[in-house]
Design a protein around this motif. Structure first.
Motif, PDB file in Angstrom:
ATOM      1  N   SER A 221      25.244  39.943  27.185  1.00  0.00           N
ATOM      2  CA  SER A 221      25.387  40.029  28.629  1.00  0.00           C
ATOM      3  C   SER A 221      25.124  41.552  29.458  1.00  0.00           C
ATOM      4  CB  SER A 221      26.771  39.633  29.054  1.00  0.00           C
ATOM      5  OG  SER A 221      26.839  38.210  28.732  1.00  0.00           O
ATOM      6  N   PHE A 222      24.643  41.583  30.355  1.00  0.00           N
ATOM      7  CA  PHE A 222      24.448  43.057  31.039  1.00  0.00           C
ATOM      8  C   PHE A 222      25.001  43.156  32.464  1.00  0.00           C
ATOM      9  CE2 PHE A 222      20.923  41.460  28.674  1.00  0.00           C
ATOM     10  CZ  PHE A 222      20.528  42.476  27.749  1.00  0.00           C
ATOM     11  N   ILE A 223      26.152  43.993  32.351  1.00  0.00           N
ATOM     12  CA  ILE A 223      27.115  44.013  33.486  1.00  0.00           C
ATOM     13  C   ILE A 223      26.808  45.323  34.268  1.00  0.00           C
ATOM     14  CG2 ILE A 223      29.406  44.046  34.278  1.00  0.00           C
ATOM     15  CD1 ILE A 223      30.197  42.483  31.785  1.00  0.00           C
ATOM     16  N   ARG A 224      26.399  45.127  35.673  1.00  0.00           N
ATOM     17  CA  ARG A 224      26.093  46.437  36.318  1.00  0.00           C
ATOM     18  C   ARG A 224      26.903  46.507  37.673  1.00  0.00           C
ATOM     19  NH1 ARG A 224      24.559  47.108  32.008  1.00  0.00           N
ATOM     20  NH2 ARG A 224      22.550  47.841  30.912  1.00  0.00           N
ATOM     21  N   TYR A 225      27.266  47.532  37.942  1.00  0.00           N
ATOM     22  CA  TYR A 225      28.220  47.751  39.301  1.00  0.00           C
ATOM     23  C   TYR A 225      27.269  48.357  40.297  1.00  0.00           C
ATOM     24  CZ  TYR A 225      32.714  46.559  36.897  1.00  0.00           C
ATOM     25  OH  TYR A 225      33.606  45.669  36.325  1.00  0.00           O
ATOM     26  N   ASP A 226      27.459  47.904  41.453  1.00  0.00           N
ATOM     27  CA  ASP A 226      26.508  48.205  42.524  1.00  0.00           C
ATOM     28  C   ASP A 226      26.985  49.692  43.082  1.00  0.00           C
ATOM     29  OD1 ASP A 226      25.640  45.775  42.644  1.00  0.00           O
ATOM     30  OD2 ASP A 226      26.790  45.105  44.144  1.00  0.00           O
ATOM     31  N   ASN A 227      28.032  50.215  43.002  1.00  0.00           N
ATOM     32  CA  ASN A 227      28.713  51.323  43.451  1.00  0.00           C
ATOM     33  C   ASN A 227      29.671  51.807  42.791  1.00  0.00           C
ATOM     34  OD1 ASN A 227      29.315  53.576  45.041  1.00  0.00           O
ATOM     35  ND2 ASN A 227      29.394  52.556  47.007  1.00  0.00           N
ATOM     36  N   GLN A 228      29.353  53.267  41.922  1.00  0.00           N
ATOM     37  CA  GLN A 228      30.399  53.684  41.035  1.00  0.00           C
ATOM     38  C   GLN A 228      30.676  55.279  41.518  1.00  0.00           C
ATOM     39  OE1 GLN A 228      31.724  51.599  38.044  1.00  0.00           O
ATOM     40  NE2 GLN A 228      31.944  50.672  39.948  1.00  0.00           N
ATOM     41  N   LEU A 229      30.522  55.281  42.660  1.00  0.00           N
ATOM     42  CA  LEU A 229      30.628  56.766  43.137  1.00  0.00           C
ATOM     43  C   LEU A 229      32.016  57.057  43.260  1.00  0.00           C
ATOM     44  CD1 LEU A 229      28.182  56.940  46.335  1.00  0.00           C
ATOM     45  CD2 LEU A 229      27.920  57.618  44.171  1.00  0.00           C
ATOM     46  N   GLY A 230      32.272  58.336  42.471  1.00  0.00           N
ATOM     47  CA  GLY A 230      33.821  58.916  42.327  1.00  0.00           C
ATOM     48  C   GLY A 230      34.433  58.646  41.250  1.00  0.00           C
ATOM     49  N   ILE A 231      33.953  57.513  40.205  1.00  0.00           N
ATOM     50  CA  ILE A 231      34.744  57.168  39.151  1.00  0.00           C
ATOM     51  C   ILE A 231      33.662  57.270  38.064  1.00  0.00           C
ATOM     52  CG2 ILE A 231      36.282  55.694  40.483  1.00  0.00           C
ATOM     53  CD1 ILE A 231      34.794  53.343  39.312  1.00  0.00           C
TER      54      ILE A 231
END
Length: 403
Positions: A221-231
């Motif tokens: 599985s490949f899990i990708r977050y759309d917006n990780q700005l600031g963390i």
């Protein structure tokens, strides 16, 4: 039927648009050209003693709740292969807490295709415009601090390809899928939870007895977050390898048991890679034709809905379904769900939640097209974080109407 809680669309509005040559083909179905239209209507009235899942030391909201849930399914066949499309609406109204009212929409399309005796393809696509009750999901422990339920949109697409005759000793199944989650809110705390999960895998089953198969199940599985700005990003790759058995030792007992290895490798070097043991077990025992016992347990990693790198989940469930009379049955279920929010390699620093859920229902089939259910559910959540624990009782009656 759809994999959602079974329900249907406003039947009267649909019938007004049906051509004059439409007629009832069989019980519960209407024939429209090449399609069988299957309408179902579920509704319920219940009393909820903690609407917003308030923690134990805070005031709780008590309210009656009504749920109206119509569903419409269109089923047909393509070259003898079943295909169906469905839509379900769910409208929930709280008599004493209008802020918690919601309207959810569900769409699903699925098909099972047998290309020949050795080749089969199963495919499904789902879309949900749904909500999280206040005090659940991202707002766990904070239900009284937000004004309305959190809304989101999610999709799930998957397909399996199987090679091997039903009578052969071996069968291989290739799997692929994609899931997405997008909150409707624009605050940064919600944007960083939007994500997609792509999955590929294969399962090999080999017969080692008249009713026993050994199974090897591998998933990436490949899990990708759309917006990780600031963390620090929570993007990760997961590898899961399970081996086990499926069996039907007698006419009364069936089951499966798989155990193996799980690795969750984060893209960020500051988030530690997880190595652990996963499992999936399910056993069904039917000592007599009118009584069935089921036990399931699983361990896996879940994406965090708040703090930490991820959630380490371990779930257990036991149920008993019994038919007392031809039209009267009951169901009892006890579940234990444990969530360990993994923050660092130090277990002492982690957050541990435990949810005990007890549910019971008494079901009566008044007619072929009409059934009732009297139900009760108790949720008891404890945590080593003082802000998380709560108790919640729901008792009510539901009805299902078909053609």
């Amino acid at each position: 039927m759809l994999k959602w809680t079974r329900n249907i669309a406003v039947v009267s509005a649909i019938c007004a648009t049906v051509p004059m040559n439409v007629y009832a083909q069989e019980a519960g179905r209407i024939e429209v050209g090449q399609f069988d239209i299957i309408p179902i209507l579920n509704s319920s009235i219940s009393y909820v003693d903690n609407v917003a899942y308030a923690r134990d030391d805070l005031p709780e909201i008590y309210s009656w709740r009504s749920i109206f849930s119509p569903e419409l399914i269109a089923a047909t066949e393509l070259d003898g292969n079943p295909v169906q499309i469905g839509y379900r609406l769910e409208r929930g109204v709280y008599f004493s807490s209008s802020a918690d009212d919601y309207t959810d929409h569900f769409l699903e399309a699925s098909g099972d295709f047998e290309l020949n005796s050795r080749h089969r393809v199963n495919a499904i696509a789902q879309y949900e415009d749904g909500h999280e009750d206040r005090g659940t999901g991202f707002s766990l422990g904070l239900g009284n601090n937000i004004a309305t339920p959190d809304r989101y949109k999610s999709t799930a697409i998957g397909a399996d390809y199987s090679y091997g005759a039903v009578t052969s000793d071996g069968m291989i199944t290739l799997k692929a899928g994609r899931q997405t989650l997008d909150y409707d809110r624009s605050e940064q705390a919600y944007l960083i939870r939007d994500r997609a999960k792509n999955r590929v895998g294969a399962e090999l089953a080999y017969r080692v007895g008249s009713a026993t198969n050994i199974v090897l199940d591998v998933t990436q599985s490949f899990i990708r977050y759309d917006n990780q700005l600031g963390i620090t990003t929570r993007d990760s790759d997961e590898t899961r390898v399970l081996v086990g058995l499926t069996w039907e030792s007698t006419a009364a007992t069936t089951g499966f048991a798989k155990v193996g290895y799980k690795e969750k490798d984060f893209k960020a070097e500051t988030r530690n890679t997880f190595y652990g043991t996963d499992w999936e077990v399910g056993v069904e025992w039917q000592p007599v034709s009118y009584s069935t016992f089921r036990f399931t347990t699983s361990a896996d990693t879940r994406e965090t809905n708040g703090e930490g790198n991820f959630i380490r989940g371990r779930d257990y469930s036991a149920s008993w379904n019994h038919e007392w009379l031809q039209r009267l049955s009951s169901s009892f279920t006890v579940s234990k769900l444990t969530d360990e929010y993994v923050l660092t390699d130090s277990v002492v620093a982690n957050r541990d939640d435990e949810l005990m859920r007890y549910s019971a229902s008494l079901n009566y089939d008044a007619r072929r097209w009409l059934s009732f259910s009297l139900f009760y559910q108790l949720d008891d959540r404890d945590s080593n974080r003082a802000l998380i624990g709560y108790d919640r009782n729901v008792v009510g009656i539901s009805a299902e109407v078909t053609l």
